[in-house]
Structure formats: C-alpha cells, structure tokens
Design a protein around this motif. Structure first.
Motif, short mmCIF file in Angstrom:
data_model
loop_
_atom_site.label_atom_id
_atom_site.label_comp_id
_atom_site.label_asym_id
_atom_site.label_seq_id
_atom_site.Cartn_x
_atom_site.Cartn_y
_atom_site.Cartn_z
N MET A 118 0.84 -1.16 0.00
CA MET A 118 0.00 0.00 0.00
C MET A 118 0.90 1.23 0.00
SD MET A 118 -2.37 0.89 3.37
CE MET A 118 -3.33 -0.52 3.04
N ALA A 119 0.47 2.27 -0.68
CA ALA A 119 1.27 3.49 -0.78
C ALA A 119 1.27 4.25 0.55
CB ALA A 119 0.73 4.39 -1.88
N LEU A 120 2.39 4.87 0.86
CA LEU A 120 2.53 5.64 2.09
C LEU A 120 1.45 6.72 2.16
CD1 LEU A 120 4.01 6.20 4.71
CD2 LEU A 120 5.73 7.48 3.40
N ARG A 121 1.10 7.31 1.05
CA ARG A 121 0.03 8.33 0.98
C ARG A 121 -1.26 7.78 1.59
NH1 ARG A 121 -0.58 12.20 -3.06
NH2 ARG A 121 0.99 11.09 -4.25
N SER A 122 -1.63 6.58 1.21
CA SER A 122 -2.86 5.96 1.70
C SER A 122 -2.78 5.69 3.20
CB SER A 122 -3.12 4.67 0.93
OG SER A 122 -4.29 4.05 1.41
N ILE A 123 -1.63 5.26 3.65
CA ILE A 123 -1.45 4.99 5.08
C ILE A 123 -1.60 6.27 5.89
CG2 ILE A 123 0.23 4.27 6.82
CD1 ILE A 123 1.25 2.25 4.65
N LEU A 124 -0.92 7.33 5.47
CA LEU A 124 -0.99 8.59 6.21
C LEU A 124 -2.40 9.18 6.24
CD1 LEU A 124 2.34 10.26 5.01
CD2 LEU A 124 1.92 9.07 7.18
N ASN A 125 -3.14 8.99 5.15
CA ASN A 125 -4.50 9.52 5.08
C ASN A 125 -5.53 8.65 5.78
OD1 ASN A 125 -4.54 12.06 3.57
ND2 ASN A 125 -3.58 10.85 1.96
N ASN A 126 -5.16 7.44 6.13
CA ASN A 126 -6.09 6.50 6.76
C ASN A 126 -5.51 5.90 8.03
OD1 ASN A 126 -8.30 6.32 4.63
ND2 ASN A 126 -6.46 5.93 3.42
N ILE A 127 -4.68 6.63 8.72
CA ILE A 127 -3.94 6.10 9.86
C ILE A 127 -4.85 5.57 10.96
CG2 ILE A 127 -3.65 8.29 11.10
CD1 ILE A 127 -0.97 5.55 10.55
N GLU A 128 -6.04 6.14 11.10
CA GLU A 128 -6.96 5.70 12.17
C GLU A 128 -7.47 4.28 11.96
OE1 GLU A 128 -7.43 7.24 15.02
OE2 GLU A 128 -6.08 8.81 14.32
N LYS A 129 -7.32 3.73 10.77
CA LYS A 129 -7.82 2.38 10.48
C LYS A 129 -6.89 1.28 11.01
CE LYS A 129 -10.37 3.64 6.37
NZ LYS A 129 -10.59 3.40 4.96
N PHE A 130 -5.68 1.66 11.43
CA PHE A 130 -4.70 0.65 11.83
C PHE A 130 -4.65 0.48 13.34
CE2 PHE A 130 -3.30 2.55 7.80
CZ PHE A 130 -3.40 1.43 7.00
N GLU A 131 -4.27 -0.70 13.76
CA GLU A 131 -4.20 -1.04 15.18
C GLU A 131 -3.00 -0.38 15.84
OE1 GLU A 131 -6.47 -2.87 16.84
OE2 GLU A 131 -7.61 -2.94 14.97
N TRP A 132 -3.16 -0.01 17.10
CA TRP A 132 -2.07 0.64 17.85
C TRP A 132 -0.84 -0.25 17.94
CZ3 TRP A 132 0.08 -1.55 22.10
CH2 TRP A 132 -0.63 -2.59 22.70
N SER A 133 -1.04 -1.56 17.90
CA SER A 133 0.07 -2.50 18.07
C SER A 133 0.89 -2.71 16.79
CB SER A 133 -0.46 -3.85 18.55
OG SER A 133 -1.42 -4.35 17.64
N ASP A 134 0.42 -2.17 15.68
CA ASP A 134 1.11 -2.34 14.40
C ASP A 134 2.21 -1.29 14.23
OD1 ASP A 134 -0.44 -4.52 13.65
OD2 ASP A 134 -1.91 -3.29 12.60
N ALA A 135 3.00 -1.48 13.20
CA ALA A 135 4.08 -0.54 12.89
C ALA A 135 4.19 -0.40 11.38
CB ALA A 135 5.40 -1.02 13.48
N LEU A 136 4.81 0.69 10.97
CA LEU A 136 5.03 0.97 9.56
C LEU A 136 6.41 0.48 9.16
CD1 LEU A 136 4.21 2.41 6.89
CD2 LEU A 136 5.27 4.47 7.86
N PHE A 137 6.46 -0.27 8.09
CA PHE A 137 7.72 -0.75 7.52
C PHE A 137 7.85 -0.17 6.12
CE2 PHE A 137 6.98 -3.60 10.94
CZ PHE A 137 8.21 -4.11 11.32
#
Length: 102
Positions: free
Chosen positions: A1-20
């Motif tokens: 997934m593109a970093l753009r999508s991650i930054l714009n949808n950050i609330e959808k991810f679990e607190w325990s996850d991390a960005l690689f």
C-alpha cells in the motif's frame, strides 16, 4: 500500500502495528509500505517479521506515533495536504520531534 494511503487512513490501523518502509530508497507519498505487527516474528531470534525481511523493509515508527504526527499536523493546519503529512512524517522520523508547520 502506498505511504500516501497509510498517512490519510492512519486511524484504520491497530495501535500494536508498525510501519515498515523500503530500506534502500528515498521515501515519498508513492512509496510502497507495509503495516505489520512488529511482534509477529517466526521465533524469538528474529527481530523483524518475515514479510518485512523478505521484502527488504525496515521498521520505521509504530502506528501510535504516526497517529500523533498526523494529529499534530492537523492541529496546526486544519486543511493538511498529502505533502504536509509526508513532510511532518519525515521530519519526525529524522528529528524525533514534531514539525512546526508554517
């Protein structure tokens, strides 16, 4: 997934996850990234999840920290662009501090 999508949808991810992100390239909005639980390793000797290792991805920041970066950016500028978000992310990654948006 593109970093753009991650930054714009950050609330959808679990607190325990991390960005690689890729180890060997300059990161941009179009950089392909992965959200992975950093504790999802095959055995205790491994420090990096197999998917990240196989795809030459490195741990960058945990999701909670990225949520804080995005929240801080929006508190300073209610209409953040994608460029504002990547700039805030990269600034935090490089400086371990929130950016001051002008």
């Amino acid at each position: 997934m593109a970093l753009r999508s991650i930054l714009n949808n950050i609330e959808k991810f679990e607190w325990s996850d991390a960005l690689f992100l890729p180890e060997d390239e300059t990161w941009s909005l179009d950089t392909q990234a992965a959200i992975i639980d950093p504790d999802d390793v095959e055995d205790e000797i491994d420090e990096v999840p197999k998917f990240a290792k196989d795809n030459k991805l490195m741990y960058t920041l945990d999701i909670q920290t990225i949520k804080g970066i995005i929240k801080n950016a929006y508190e300073q500028k209610t209409e953040c662009t994608d460029e504002d978000l990547i700039e805030a992310f990269l600034y935090y990654y490089d400086n371990d501090a929130f950016i001051v948006i002008k």
